[in-house]
Write an enzyme that holds these catalytic residues in place. Structure first.
Site, short mmCIF file in Angstrom:
data_model
loop_
_atom_site.label_atom_id
_atom_site.label_comp_id
_atom_site.label_asym_id
_atom_site.label_seq_id
_atom_site.Cartn_x
_atom_site.Cartn_y
_atom_site.Cartn_z
N GLN A 101 0.84 -1.20 0.00
CA GLN A 101 0.00 0.00 0.00
C GLN A 101 0.87 1.25 0.00
O GLN A 101 0.38 2.35 -0.22
CB GLN A 101 -0.88 0.03 1.26
CG GLN A 101 -1.87 -1.09 1.35
CD GLN A 101 -2.71 -0.95 2.61
OE1 GLN A 101 -3.39 0.05 2.80
NE2 GLN A 101 -2.63 -1.94 3.47
N ASN A 102 2.15 1.08 0.26
CA ASN A 102 3.05 2.22 0.40
C ASN A 102 3.40 2.83 -0.95
O ASN A 102 3.54 2.14 -1.95
CB ASN A 102 4.33 1.79 1.11
CG ASN A 102 4.06 1.29 2.51
OD1 ASN A 102 2.97 1.45 3.03
ND2 ASN A 102 5.04 0.67 3.12
N ILE A 103 3.59 4.14 -0.93
CA ILE A 103 3.98 4.86 -2.15
C ILE A 103 5.42 5.36 -2.06
O ILE A 103 5.88 6.09 -2.93
CB ILE A 103 3.04 6.06 -2.41
CG1 ILE A 103 3.16 7.10 -1.29
CG2 ILE A 103 1.60 5.60 -2.58
CD1 ILE A 103 2.72 8.47 -1.69
N ASP A 104 6.14 4.95 -1.03
CA ASP A 104 7.45 5.54 -0.71
C ASP A 104 8.61 5.04 -1.56
O ASP A 104 9.72 5.54 -1.44
CB ASP A 104 7.77 5.38 0.77
CG ASP A 104 7.70 3.93 1.25
OD1 ASP A 104 7.96 3.01 0.45
OD2 ASP A 104 7.39 3.74 2.45
N HIS A 119 -1.39 1.67 -4.28
CA HIS A 119 -1.75 3.09 -4.27
C HIS A 119 -0.84 3.94 -5.14
O HIS A 119 -0.82 5.16 -5.00
CB HIS A 119 -1.75 3.64 -2.84
CG HIS A 119 -2.82 3.09 -1.97
ND1 HIS A 119 -4.16 3.18 -2.26
CD2 HIS A 119 -2.74 2.41 -0.80
CE1 HIS A 119 -4.86 2.59 -1.30
NE2 HIS A 119 -4.02 2.10 -0.41
N CYS A 127 -1.65 10.74 -15.22
CA CYS A 127 -2.80 11.60 -15.47
C CYS A 127 -4.07 10.75 -15.43
O CYS A 127 -4.16 9.72 -16.11
CB CYS A 127 -2.66 12.28 -16.83
SG CYS A 127 -4.10 13.29 -17.28
N CYS A 130 -5.79 11.13 -19.33
CA CYS A 130 -5.22 10.50 -20.54
C CYS A 130 -4.30 9.32 -20.23
O CYS A 130 -3.81 8.66 -21.13
CB CYS A 130 -4.49 11.53 -21.39
SG CYS A 130 -2.90 12.06 -20.71
N CYS A 149 -0.80 18.01 -16.49
CA CYS A 149 -0.39 17.02 -17.48
C CYS A 149 0.12 17.73 -18.74
O CYS A 149 -0.53 18.62 -19.27
CB CYS A 149 -1.58 16.12 -17.83
SG CYS A 149 -1.22 14.92 -19.12
N CYS A 152 -2.28 16.67 -21.81
CA CYS A 152 -3.64 17.23 -21.86
C CYS A 152 -3.61 18.74 -22.07
O CYS A 152 -4.53 19.38 -22.37
CB CYS A 152 -4.39 16.92 -20.57
SG CYS A 152 -4.83 15.19 -20.39
#
Length: 152
Positions: A101-104, A119, A127, A130, A149, A152
């Site tokens: 679950q970590n984004i580190d 996550h 984005c 797109c 973005c 976009c």
């Protein structure tokens, strides 16, 4: 305790398809508080608001305030022995994957290759419109406004 460690080691050796499921606790030793503990982000930001995709879509600036606070914590963090031990188990062929679950990005920086990030990741932006990707390094965080973005 030694008997439990031996039993765990034996289970690892016998396993054919072992995976690790990790969350905030694995990175606490690296200096990243989990969201719910004292000093965690949910103390400052209400999860009912900030953990909502609707808030992210309708009020991105609000969510990015929290995201930038989170990035301040993850940018300076280093992998700890748990991260490197999981990488060693993967290299030895015992561990097939990590689902986190970590984004580190600490599992990867600790040497793990097959990491599934539930996550996302703090070094990669995607984005929602797109689906184009860019590195967080391409974005100047000093202005602390939501990234736009380029496609976009």
């Amino acid at each position: 305790m030694d008997e439990l460690i031996l039993k765990a080691a034996e289970a690892v050796k016998k396993s054919k398809n072992m995976i690790a499921l990790t969350g905030a606790g694995v990175s606490v030793e690296s200096g990243i508080p989990d969201f719910r503990s004292a000093g965690g982000l949910w103390e400052k930001y209400d999860p009912a608001i900030y953990a909502s995709i609707d808030t992210f879509r309708l009020q991105p600036e609000r969510c990015w305030d929290m995201i930038f606070d989170m990035l301040d914590l993850t940018d300076s963090a280093k992998p700890n022995p748990a991260h490197t031990a999981l990488a060693e188990l993967e290299e030895m062929g015992y561990l097939k994957a990590i689902i986190t679950q970590n984004i580190d990005n600490l599992h990867q920086r600790g040497g793990s290759k097959n990491v599934i990030e539930y996550h996302g990741n703090s070094i990669r932006l995607v984005c929602l419109k797109c689906k184009s990707e860019c590195s967080m390094d391409e974005y100047d965080k000093s202005g602390r406004v939501p990234p736009k973005c380029k496609e976009c």
